[in-house]
Design a protein around this motif. Structure first.
Motif, mmCIF file in Angstrom:
data_model
loop_
_atom_site.group_PDB
_atom_site.id
_atom_site.type_symbol
_atom_site.label_atom_id
_atom_site.label_comp_id
_atom_site.label_asym_id
_atom_site.label_seq_id
_atom_site.Cartn_x
_atom_site.Cartn_y
_atom_site.Cartn_z
ATOM 1 N N MET A 1 128.781 115.614 124.366
ATOM 2 C CA MET A 1 128.963 116.151 123.030
ATOM 3 C C MET A 1 129.634 115.107 122.142
ATOM 4 O O MET A 1 130.644 114.533 122.517
ATOM 5 N N ARG A 2 129.051 114.850 120.983
ATOM 6 C CA ARG A 2 129.597 113.854 120.077
ATOM 7 C C ARG A 2 130.641 114.484 119.169
ATOM 8 O O ARG A 2 130.483 115.607 118.709
ATOM 9 N N GLU A 3 131.686 113.732 118.943
ATOM 10 C CA GLU A 3 132.790 114.204 118.109
ATOM 11 C C GLU A 3 132.471 114.028 116.629
ATOM 12 O O GLU A 3 131.808 113.073 116.240
ATOM 13 N N CYS A 4 132.961 114.936 115.829
ATOM 14 C CA CYS A 4 132.864 114.768 114.381
ATOM 15 C C CYS A 4 134.056 115.461 113.734
ATOM 16 O O CYS A 4 134.763 116.239 114.365
ATOM 17 N N ILE A 5 134.254 115.149 112.471
ATOM 18 C CA ILE A 5 135.364 115.757 111.753
ATOM 19 C C ILE A 5 135.082 117.248 111.571
ATOM 20 O O ILE A 5 133.931 117.683 111.652
ATOM 21 N N ASN A 6 136.140 118.011 111.313
ATOM 22 C CA ASN A 6 135.928 119.451 111.154
ATOM 23 C C ASN A 6 135.266 119.748 109.806
ATOM 24 O O ASN A 6 135.282 118.929 108.893
ATOM 25 N N ARG A 7 134.699 120.912 109.712
ATOM 26 C CA ARG A 7 133.915 121.251 108.516
ATOM 27 C C ARG A 7 134.759 121.268 107.251
ATOM 28 O O ARG A 7 134.308 120.854 106.184
ATOM 29 N N GLU A 8 135.984 121.762 107.368
ATOM 30 C CA GLU A 8 136.850 121.822 106.184
ATOM 31 C C GLU A 8 137.074 120.428 105.600
ATOM 32 O O GLU A 8 136.971 120.220 104.390
ATOM 33 N N ALA A 9 137.359 119.463 106.470
ATOM 34 C CA ALA A 9 137.555 118.080 106.021
ATOM 35 C C ALA A 9 136.260 117.492 105.473
ATOM 36 O O ALA A 9 136.267 116.759 104.473
ATOM 37 N N ALA A 10 135.136 117.818 106.114
ATOM 38 C CA ALA A 10 133.840 117.318 105.658
ATOM 39 C C ALA A 10 133.504 117.862 104.272
ATOM 40 O O ALA A 10 133.069 117.117 103.387
ATOM 41 N N LEU A 11 133.715 119.155 104.076
ATOM 42 C CA LEU A 11 133.418 119.764 102.784
ATOM 43 C C LEU A 11 134.329 119.202 101.692
ATOM 44 O O LEU A 11 133.876 118.928 100.574
ATOM 45 N N ALA A 12 135.594 119.016 102.021
ATOM 46 C CA ALA A 12 136.524 118.411 101.052
ATOM 47 C C ALA A 12 136.071 116.989 100.703
ATOM 48 O O ALA A 12 136.114 116.585 99.535
ATOM 49 N N GLY A 13 135.630 116.230 101.705
ATOM 50 C CA GLY A 13 135.124 114.881 101.460
ATOM 51 C C GLY A 13 133.890 114.889 100.577
ATOM 52 O O GLY A 13 133.767 114.084 99.644
ATOM 53 N N LEU A 14 132.987 115.814 100.848
ATOM 54 C CA LEU A 14 131.781 115.934 100.032
ATOM 55 C C LEU A 14 132.147 116.203 98.579
ATOM 56 O O LEU A 14 131.662 115.535 97.662
ATOM 57 N N LYS A 15 133.044 117.173 98.375
ATOM 58 C CA LYS A 15 133.402 117.583 97.007
ATOM 59 C C LYS A 15 134.281 116.555 96.295
ATOM 60 O O LYS A 15 134.387 116.585 95.070
ATOM 61 N N GLN A 16 134.873 115.643 97.048
ATOM 62 C CA GLN A 16 135.643 114.564 96.434
ATOM 63 C C GLN A 16 134.722 113.640 95.637
ATOM 64 O O GLN A 16 135.111 113.114 94.603
ATOM 65 N N TYR A 17 133.495 113.464 96.120
ATOM 66 C CA TYR A 17 132.565 112.531 95.490
ATOM 67 C C TYR A 17 131.358 113.200 94.842
ATOM 68 O O TYR A 17 130.520 112.517 94.269
ATOM 69 N N ASN A 18 131.251 114.507 94.962
ATOM 70 C CA ASN A 18 130.120 115.244 94.406
ATOM 71 C C ASN A 18 130.601 116.465 93.643
ATOM 72 O O ASN A 18 131.316 117.288 94.202
ATOM 73 N N ARG A 19 130.176 116.570 92.390
ATOM 74 C CA ARG A 19 130.575 117.695 91.536
ATOM 75 C C ARG A 19 129.373 118.547 91.106
ATOM 76 O O ARG A 19 129.525 119.709 90.816
ATOM 77 N N GLU A 20 128.205 117.922 91.025
ATOM 78 C CA GLU A 20 127.012 118.623 90.547
ATOM 79 C C GLU A 20 126.615 119.738 91.517
ATOM 80 O O GLU A 20 126.425 119.472 92.708
ATOM 81 N N PRO A 21 126.463 120.974 91.028
ATOM 82 C CA PRO A 21 126.058 122.069 91.911
ATOM 83 C C PRO A 21 124.768 121.773 92.693
ATOM 84 O O PRO A 21 124.645 122.148 93.855
ATOM 85 N N PHE A 22 123.819 121.075 92.054
ATOM 86 C CA PHE A 22 122.569 120.756 92.738
ATOM 87 C C PHE A 22 122.836 119.925 93.992
ATOM 88 O O PHE A 22 122.252 120.174 95.047
ATOM 89 N N HIS A 23 123.712 118.929 93.886
ATOM 90 C CA HIS A 23 124.014 118.065 95.028
ATOM 91 C C HIS A 23 124.779 118.820 96.122
ATOM 92 O O HIS A 23 124.523 118.621 97.307
ATOM 93 N N ILE A 24 125.697 119.685 95.709
ATOM 94 C CA ILE A 24 126.447 120.493 96.681
ATOM 95 C C ILE A 24 125.481 121.428 97.414
ATOM 96 O O ILE A 24 125.513 121.532 98.650
ATOM 97 N N GLN A 25 124.597 122.086 96.662
ATOM 98 C CA GLN A 25 123.639 123.011 97.283
ATOM 99 C C GLN A 25 122.703 122.268 98.236
ATOM 100 O O GLN A 25 122.402 122.768 99.324
ATOM 101 N N HIS A 26 122.261 121.080 97.842
ATOM 102 C CA HIS A 26 121.391 120.294 98.731
ATOM 103 C C HIS A 26 122.134 119.957 100.025
ATOM 104 O O HIS A 26 121.577 120.090 101.120
ATOM 105 N N ALA A 27 123.389 119.542 99.909
ATOM 106 C CA ALA A 27 124.185 119.192 101.094
ATOM 107 C C ALA A 27 124.345 120.399 102.020
ATOM 108 O O ALA A 27 124.185 120.284 103.243
ATOM 109 N N LEU A 28 124.651 121.560 101.450
ATOM 110 C CA LEU A 28 124.806 122.780 102.248
ATOM 111 C C LEU A 28 123.484 123.186 102.909
ATOM 112 O O LEU A 28 123.466 123.648 104.055
ATOM 113 N N THR A 29 122.396 122.995 102.183
ATOM 114 C CA THR A 29 121.076 123.319 102.735
ATOM 115 C C THR A 29 120.752 122.415 103.915
ATOM 116 O O THR A 29 120.336 122.895 104.976
ATOM 117 N N VAL A 30 120.947 121.108 103.739
ATOM 118 C CA VAL A 30 120.634 120.181 104.827
ATOM 119 C C VAL A 30 121.577 120.430 106.010
ATOM 120 O O VAL A 30 121.156 120.339 107.172
#
Length: 193
Positions: free
Chosen positions: A1-30
């Motif tokens: 099993m490969r290690e990764c950061i927890n989702r809360e930290a990942a989501l915070a990281g995403l939102k640190q550099y992404n503000r557009e709802p379209f980009h956030i929705q795309h990230a959540l979809t993928v």
């Protein structure tokens, strides 16, 4: 099993550099699509890794589109993402904005499904239901063949992605459509839709 950061930290990281709802929705979809594929393809134990890579795959795109995939490592490393995680993120842009080739099955799925989620999302927005849950494969295939529809979604990348996976195009279309339908309600809830 490969290690990764927890989702809360990942989501915070995403939102640190992404503000557009379209980009956030795309990230959540993928993210949801990648989790679905992990579970369907026998990688349940790596589902969090697959999903988190999906969530952060475009971390650099909104602010640095001209440096997409090149800027990602310097944004991901401080979040605690390891080399295999960074390789996976960078590989989704192979041949377009990255020379990091998809090697692992997960990377090949991300390469193939990322572009396709955009096409399916655009097709869903045209439907009366605004949903992909009632979309049939035949309808998606018509949209895929119409080069003017969602012209920014590269059919060549999608075809190449299917080939890299050793799948027929229809198999990739069908599975990605099923994955998006499975996570749509969760993504909408997270977006407040």
């Amino acid at each position: 099993m490969r290690e990764c950061i927890n989702r809360e930290a990942a989501l915070a990281g995403l939102k640190q550099y992404n503000r557009e709802p379209f980009h956030i929705q795309h990230a959540l979809t993928v993210e949801g699509v990648m989790r679905w594929f992990a579970q369907q393809l026998g990688y349940e134990g790596e589902a969090d890794f697959w999903a988190t890579v999906g969530l952060l795959h475009d971390i650099d795109f909104e602010q640095w589109p001209e440096q997409h995939c090149a800027k990602a490592p310097e944004l991901l490393a401080p979040l605690g993402c390891g080399e295999d995680f960074i390789h996976a993120v960078c590989s989704h842009g192979y041949g377009i904005c990255s020379d990091v080739e998809p090697e692992h099955l997960m990377e090949k799925v991300l390469f193939a499904a990322d572009e396709l989620t955009g096409l399916i999302g655009a097709a869903a927005r045209m439907r009366p239901s605004k949903s992909c849950t009632d979309m049939e494969l035949s309808s998606l295939k018509k949209k895929f063949k119409d080069k003017k529809f969602a012209a920014g979604c590269s059919r060549d990348v999608i075809r190449t992605g299917a080939e890299r996976l050793g799948w027929e195009l229809d198999e990739l279309l069908e599975k990605t459509l099923a994955a998006m339908a499975a996570c749509e309600a969760d993504v909408n809830a997270q977006m407040g839709l």
